[in-house]
Design an enzyme around this catalytic site. Structure first.
Site, PDB file in Angstrom:
ATOM      1  CG  ASP A 368      38.264  33.498  42.986  1.00 16.44           C
ATOM      2  OD1 ASP A 368      38.490  34.351  43.859  1.00 16.44           O
ATOM      3  OD2 ASP A 368      38.509  33.661  41.778  1.00 16.44           O
ATOM      4  CE  LYS A 369      33.594  39.699  42.681  1.00 19.25           C
ATOM      5  NZ  LYS A 369      33.470  40.064  41.233  1.00 19.25           N
ATOM      6  CB  THR A 370      37.047  37.612  39.753  1.00 20.95           C
ATOM      7  OG1 THR A 370      36.619  38.664  40.617  1.00 20.95           O
ATOM      8  CG2 THR A 370      37.335  38.181  38.377  1.00 20.95           C
ATOM      9  CB  THR A 517      35.712  38.413  45.967  1.00 15.23           C
ATOM     10  OG1 THR A 517      36.118  39.332  44.961  1.00 15.23           O
ATOM     11  CG2 THR A 517      34.868  39.150  46.993  1.00 15.23           C
ATOM     12  N   GLY A 518      38.643  39.435  46.291  1.00 13.43           N
ATOM     13  CA  GLY A 518      39.456  40.592  46.662  1.00 13.43           C
ATOM     14  C   GLY A 518      38.706  41.892  46.477  1.00 13.43           C
ATOM     15  CE  LYS A 545      41.399  34.981  46.220  1.00  9.71           C
ATOM     16  NZ  LYS A 545      41.173  34.725  44.784  1.00  9.71           N
ATOM     17  CG  ASP A 564      39.287  31.462  37.250  1.00 14.13           C
ATOM     18  OD1 ASP A 564      39.499  32.081  38.315  1.00 14.13           O
ATOM     19  OD2 ASP A 564      38.997  32.027  36.183  1.00 14.13           O
ATOM     20  CG  ASP A 568      41.773  31.220  42.812  1.00 15.63           C
ATOM     21  OD1 ASP A 568      41.664  32.114  43.662  1.00 15.63           O
ATOM     22  OD2 ASP A 568      41.171  31.237  41.722  1.00 15.63           O
TER      23      ASP A 568
END
Length: 693
Positions: A368-370, A517-518, A545, A564, A568
């Site tokens: 996950d990016k963020t 990512t969103g 996701k 995180d 998720d």
């Protein structure tokens, strides 16, 4: 003395049987204590059993003292060892018979029972003197009790490693009440209370720094020994220590909501899941039972048909005793014990053993990016200026205007100025206008910071670099003084310094790296290009996701999902291995098999490293332990008798003990594994370089 509570699988059943009540920790310590006491008592009893046994004396080559009492020492104390020390295995064996699932406990029970009966037969001269197995019976019980003690202790060590975090909390907290500072218990703190954390003291509850800065020792949470600088606006975790200066912290979470409580909660689930390697060991024990039983029947029949009934009895009983899985009983528990301890000390919390074991087979890591690859908060990443102004001038003016704002973008600008050690002038007449920006008087000039609407109000054009920044998905704010553009700020979610190293090392490990990512495609592509990520899923809604994880799995990939956030959780559950990154403060830990206490994405390499090393040791120990039995049982049965070789019982016993020592020493090598993110990352890079060379 307290008698041990029998169970056929102490480590698993004892754990899960109390997982839902409030006595989990007591249950662990109780079982560990019982097996520890029983082991030491049996060890003390085993010394005279072995020392006064004539078979052992003949084997080693020493003489026993004279006297009738010497003859009774081994039988009497050996009987105590069998009845008392062997009780957990005897009851466990009966349980396996009732459940029709013969395995390790039944094999141990069969071996010690055969040794007990044969030894009494030899002592009473009803059976051949060679069947005097009292010394082997005593050592067998002691070694198997040691294995079960270690297995129980592996769980208790994990509990102890995590519970030790709670001991780091201060006994009292200093709460600010008006002009006074009141000492209270950390349990009495409430959200939004402000507490004073003095130099060298621990933070009593999760919170946000409202005044001061300090180097924080977070090693008890993350496993990283290097202190981390935290200042106003940064979050701190209960149990971490301000090493060099004092802080004022606004409490954001207390009690069960803190990171420490979240980590401690994992103890109730940690190790409860069945391990694949442990199931392999159980299966091996089941097959070994039938193998030993079949070999014993064939041995008895063969030697009887050859007209040697005495040899048939000796060889049959020897087969059953030698087949007892000393080393197999230690093969998995010892590795699990050491691996779990190393993981906990390295900031890797193993909630599901199966997830840890599966990590070695993962070929795709989905980040996950963020908040995972990035810090999850805006940061000033570039400053552009017009002629006559420097970057420091523009940033200092913007920071002055934004000082009184609580907006995340404002805090990012102020933080950027502080990180450059800029002298930020004071501001007055602060005003904030939604969707436009902020305005303040700075050194007799009206300084404004804002977006497109601010530029439209003053009828001025944005800087040409804005188009490039916009294509990269960045936030653009212009800085004006008295209506004149001084420059522009580029703000974006800052990529973690460790992310590039993590991606490179995963590539070196042979894994494909995917990001989800969103955010918009432009933002995602910019991050992916900077990090060298192989594949990107952008604009993905939280509820979708898990579908992307399933899509990768449909391609035949084994996927580890690293995230995180609360959103998720479905994806973490869908993945072959779910890894929650951070201090375990959100519901993601409920769906993850492994929790990384650190927010360093390189910690994923530590999990892979540990998984591979653990599996390697388990496999080596299983092959050694099983291989010994596959080789020794036929020799004990007399398969080489036609060429004049029959494995003596004494030699088989020595080999059995030697195999146990080899298994134990091999498992101990895991302690040398450095699981720090930097060390694991370096190892994968070095392995790739060696392979290319």
């Amino acid at each position: 003395m307290e008698q041990t509570v029998p169970t056929d699988r102490p480590a698993t059943d004892a754990h899960s049987g109390h997982a839902e009540n409030g006595h989990h920790q007591h249950d662990h310590s109780d079982h560990v204590g019982q097996f520890r006491r029983l082991f030491w008592i049996m060890l003390v009893l085993a010394i005279p059993v072995v020392g006064f046994n004539d078979m052992f004396a003949d084997l080693i080559g020493y003489s026993l003292p004279s006297g009738e009492w010497v003859w009774w020492v081994s039988p009497v104390l050996g009987t105590v060892v069998y009845v008392w020390g062997g009780r957990p295995f005897l009851t466990g064996g009966l349980s396996e018979i009732r459940s029709r699932e013969p395995g390790m406990m039944l094999l141990i029970a069969l071996a010690i029972t055969v040794a007990f009966v044969a030894s009494w037969g030899a002592s009473l001269r009803v059976l051949d003197h060679e069947l005097n197995f009292w010394w082997e019976l005593a050592l067998l019980v002691v070694i198997m009790l040691l294995g079960h003690w270690i297995e129980m202790r592996s769980l208790a060590q994990t509990t102890s490693a995590l519970d030790s975090l709670a001991a780091l909390l201060p006994d009292e907290a200093e709460r600010v009440e008006g002009e006074q500072i009141q000492k209270v218990s950390p349990a009495d703190l409430r959200v939004d209370d402000v507490v004073v954390v003095r130099p060298g003291a621990a933070v009593p509850a999760d919170g946000e720094i409202v005044d001061g800065s300090a180097d924080m020792d977070e090693s008890m949470i993350t496993g990283e020994s290097k202190a981390v600088r935290r200042s106003t606006g940064d979050r701190v975790t209960a149990g971490t220590v301000a090493t060099d200066s004092g802080l004022r912290v606004r409490v954001t979470a207390t009690g069960d909501e803190t990171a420490l409580a979240g980590i401690q909660k994992l103890v109730r689930d940690a190790q409860a899941s069945s391990s694949r390697a442990q199931r392999i060991a159980d299966t091996a024990a089941a097959w070994l039972f039938w193998f030993a039983l079949g070999a014993a029947i064939i041995t008895a029949a063969t030697w009887s048909l050859l007209g040697l009934p005495d040899d048939a009895v000796v060889r049959t009983i020897t087969v059953l005793v030698i087949a007892c899985p000393h080393a197999l009983g230690l093969a998995i528990p010892l590795v699990v014990s050491i691996a779990t301890e190393r993981a906990a000390r390295g900031g890797v919390l193993v909630k599901d053993r199966l997830a840890l074991e599966s990590m070695r087979t993962v070929d795709t890591v989905l980040f996950d990016k963020t908040g995972t690859l990035t810090k999850g908060e805006p940061t000033v990443t570039a400053v552009s200026t017009v002629d006559g102004h420097t970057e420091d001038d523009v940033l200092a003016a913007a920071a002055a205007a934004e000082t009184d704002s609580e907006h995340p973008l404002a805090r990012a600008i102020v933080h950027a100025a502080q990180s450059r050690d800029l002298q930020v002038p004071s501001a007055t007449n602060f005003e904030s206008s939604p969707a436009v920006g902020v305005r303040a008087t700075v050194e007799s000039r009206v300084v404004e910071v804002g977006g497109p609407y601010l530029l439209a109000q003053h009828d001025v054009d944005e800087l040409t670099v804005a188009d490039t920044w916009r294509d990269e998905g960045a936030i653009i704010l212009h800085v004006l003084a008295d209506g004149e553009v001084l420059g522009a700020l580029r703000l974006a979610d800052e990529i973690r310094e460790e992310s590039r190293a993590a991606v490179d090392a995963l590539h070196a490990a042979g894994s494909e790296v995917v990001m989800i990512t969103g955010d918009a495609q432009a933002v995602a592509d910019t991050v992916a290009a900077e990090l060298g990520i192989d594949r990107v899923f952008a604009g993905v809604r939280p509820e979708d996701k898990s579908a992307k994880v399933a899509e990768l799995q449909a391609e035949g990939r084994r996927v580890a999902m690293v995230g995180d956030g609360v959103n998720d959780a479905p994806a973490l559950a869908q993945a072959d291995v779910g890894i929650a990154i951070g201090a375990g403060t959100d519901v993601a830990i409920g769906s993850a098999g492994v929790i990384l206490a650190s927010s360093d994405p390189r910690s994923v390499l530590s999990v892979i490293d540990l998984s591979r090393a653990t599996y390697r040791k388990m496999k080596q120990n299983l092959w050694w332990a099983g291989g010994y039995n596959l080789l020794s049982v036929p020799l004990a049965a007399g398969v080489l008798a036609p060429i004049g070789f029959v494995l003596p019982m004494s030699v088989g016993a020595i080999l059995m003990s030697a195999s146990t020592v080899v298994v134990a020493l091999n498992a101990q090598l895991l302690r040398r594994l450095d699981l720090s993110p930097a060390a694991s990352t370096s190892r994968f890079r070095d392995d790739r370089a060696d392979a290319q060379t």
